[in-house]
Scaffold this motif. Sequence first.
Motif, PDB file in Angstrom:
ATOM      1  N   ARG A   1      -0.604 -10.341   3.913  1.00 55.81           N
ATOM      2  CA  ARG A   1      -1.801 -10.090   4.949  1.00 55.81           C
ATOM      3  C   ARG A   1      -2.626  -9.382   4.345  1.00 55.81           C
ATOM      4  O   ARG A   1      -3.652  -8.628   4.477  1.00 55.81           O
ATOM      5  CB  ARG A   1      -0.988  -9.067   5.675  1.00 55.81           C
ATOM      6  N   ASP A   2      -2.752  -8.682   2.432  1.00 49.63           N
ATOM      7  CA  ASP A   2      -3.519  -7.694   2.228  1.00 49.63           C
ATOM      8  C   ASP A   2      -3.806  -8.331   0.900  1.00 49.63           C
ATOM      9  O   ASP A   2      -3.636  -8.951  -0.039  1.00 49.63           O
ATOM     10  CB  ASP A   2      -2.411  -6.608   1.973  1.00 49.63           C
ATOM     11  N   SER A   3      -5.238  -7.636   0.806  1.00 43.87           N
ATOM     12  CA  SER A   3      -6.605  -8.613   0.190  1.00 43.87           C
ATOM     13  C   SER A   3      -6.884  -7.488  -0.523  1.00 43.87           C
ATOM     14  O   SER A   3      -6.907  -6.335  -0.671  1.00 43.87           O
ATOM     15  CB  SER A   3      -7.046 -10.016   0.346  1.00 43.87           C
TER      16      SER A   3
ATOM     17  N   ARG B   1       0.907  -1.463   0.081  1.00 47.37           N
ATOM     18  CA  ARG B   1       0.309  -0.122  -0.297  1.00 47.37           C
ATOM     19  C   ARG B   1       0.981   1.573  -0.188  1.00 47.37           C
ATOM     20  O   ARG B   1       0.800   2.402  -1.208  1.00 47.37           O
ATOM     21  CB  ARG B   1      -1.275   0.596   1.188  1.00 47.37           C
TER      22      ARG B   1
ATOM     23  N   HIS C   1       0.279  -6.288  -7.595  1.00 46.32           N
ATOM     24  CA  HIS C   1      -0.023  -6.028  -6.425  1.00 46.32           C
ATOM     25  C   HIS C   1      -0.397  -4.204  -5.710  1.00 46.32           C
ATOM     26  O   HIS C   1      -1.421  -4.252  -5.706  1.00 46.32           O
ATOM     27  CB  HIS C   1      -0.014  -7.165  -5.161  1.00 46.32           C
TER      28      HIS C   1
ATOM     29  N   HIS D   1      -3.501  -1.286  -6.394  1.00 49.74           N
ATOM     30  CA  HIS D   1      -3.709  -0.242  -4.706  1.00 49.74           C
ATOM     31  C   HIS D   1      -3.274   1.179  -5.661  1.00 49.74           C
ATOM     32  O   HIS D   1      -3.965   2.339  -5.714  1.00 49.74           O
ATOM     33  CB  HIS D   1      -2.870  -0.593  -4.000  1.00 49.74           C
TER      34      HIS D   1
ATOM     35  N   ARG E   1       3.693  -8.461   4.686  1.00 49.09           N
ATOM     36  CA  ARG E   1       3.471  -6.848   3.714  1.00 49.09           C
ATOM     37  C   ARG E   1       2.059  -7.672   2.868  1.00 49.09           C
ATOM     38  O   ARG E   1       0.438  -7.531   3.524  1.00 49.09           O
ATOM     39  CB  ARG E   1       3.395  -5.825   4.058  1.00 49.09           C
ATOM     40  N   LEU E   2       2.451  -8.484   2.142  1.00 49.07           N
ATOM     41  CA  LEU E   2       1.140  -8.835   0.623  1.00 49.07           C
ATOM     42  C   LEU E   2       0.649  -9.797   1.014  1.00 49.07           C
ATOM     43  O   LEU E   2       0.106  -9.571   0.620  1.00 49.07           O
ATOM     44  CB  LEU E   2       2.603  -8.649  -0.412  1.00 49.07           C
TER      45      LEU E   2
ATOM     46  N   ARG F   1      -2.887 -16.084  -0.328  1.00 48.62           N
ATOM     47  CA  ARG F   1      -3.262 -15.835   1.237  1.00 48.62           C
ATOM     48  C   ARG F   1      -2.675 -17.563   2.170  1.00 48.62           C
ATOM     49  O   ARG F   1      -3.484 -18.205   2.096  1.00 48.62           O
ATOM     50  CB  ARG F   1      -4.548 -15.906   1.565  1.00 48.62           C
TER      51      ARG F   1
END
Length: 255
Positions: free
Chosen positions: A181-183, A81, A109, A113, A178-179, A135
Motif C-alpha cells: 500500500r506504500d509507494s 514506515r 523500501h 524512507h 503495508r508495503l 503495486r
Amino acid sequence: MLPGVKVGVKVQEFRVPGARLRYRQWGHSGPPVVLIHGLSGSWRWWRRNVGALSRAHRVYVLDLSGYGHTLAWRQRSLGVRADAALIVRWLEAQEMTHVTLIGHSMGGHIALHAAALAPERVDALVLACASGLLREHPVRAALHLPRAAVTGRISFLPVVLADAGRAGLPNLWRSASRLLRDSVQELLPGIRARTLVIWGARDALVPAALGRQLASAIPGAQYVELPRAGHVVMVDEPAPFNRAVLDFLAAEQPT
C-alpha cells in the motif's frame, strides 16, 4: 558458518515501547554499513556478503521487529514506515553518521524512507530488488512465489522457509499488506544519498523493469543488473553483488 567471518557474534538489541531491533556487528573500523533484510528475512540472508563488506567497513546486520529469531512471531512487525523510523532512532542512539544503508526487497523500501527521514546521517544507499514501486494485492503477489523459488538458488529455500516460520503468518501478512500500500514514488526525486540500484534479471517478485524505473527516478543513481540472479540477488550471485557494492562504496571514499 559465515565464510570469512568470526562465528558467535554477540546479538545486541535496541528497544523502544512496542518494538525492538536486534543487530550483529562485524568489523570495527571503516565507515558504517547497515544491512536490512526483506519480507520473511533475517540476518542470515547476508551471510555470503558480510565477510567481503566487513574487511573495510563496520557492518551492522539487522533483524527487524517480528523477524529473525525463534520467538520473533511473538513480536509485532511494524510496516515499512515505522521500521524506517525505528532504524533512524537507532542510528541517532548510536550517534552514527556517514552511513550506507543496504536494503533487500522490503529492506530497500525501508532504507529509502530512512534516507528521507535522516539525510544528515545517510550518505549512501544500495537498493537490492527493492519493493518501493511494487503495486499488487498481497494474494496476487504471493502467486509469484513458486516461480521465484525456482529462479533463485534452490539450496537457499530452507532458510527462506525457516525464517518465514519464525516470523509467523500474521507478521508476514501485516508487512506485505503495508508495503504494497506504500509507494516511494514521491520520495525519489528528493533522495540526496548516493545510490546504487542492483537487481536480478530473473526476479519474479519485483521485475527488473521496476528496478530500472527506480534508478531513473533517483538523481544520479547507478543501476546494475545481474543476469543470472533472481529476487534474492545477494544470495544468488554473491561474488558479483559484493564486487558491485564494494566498487560503489570505494568510489565515495576520499582519494
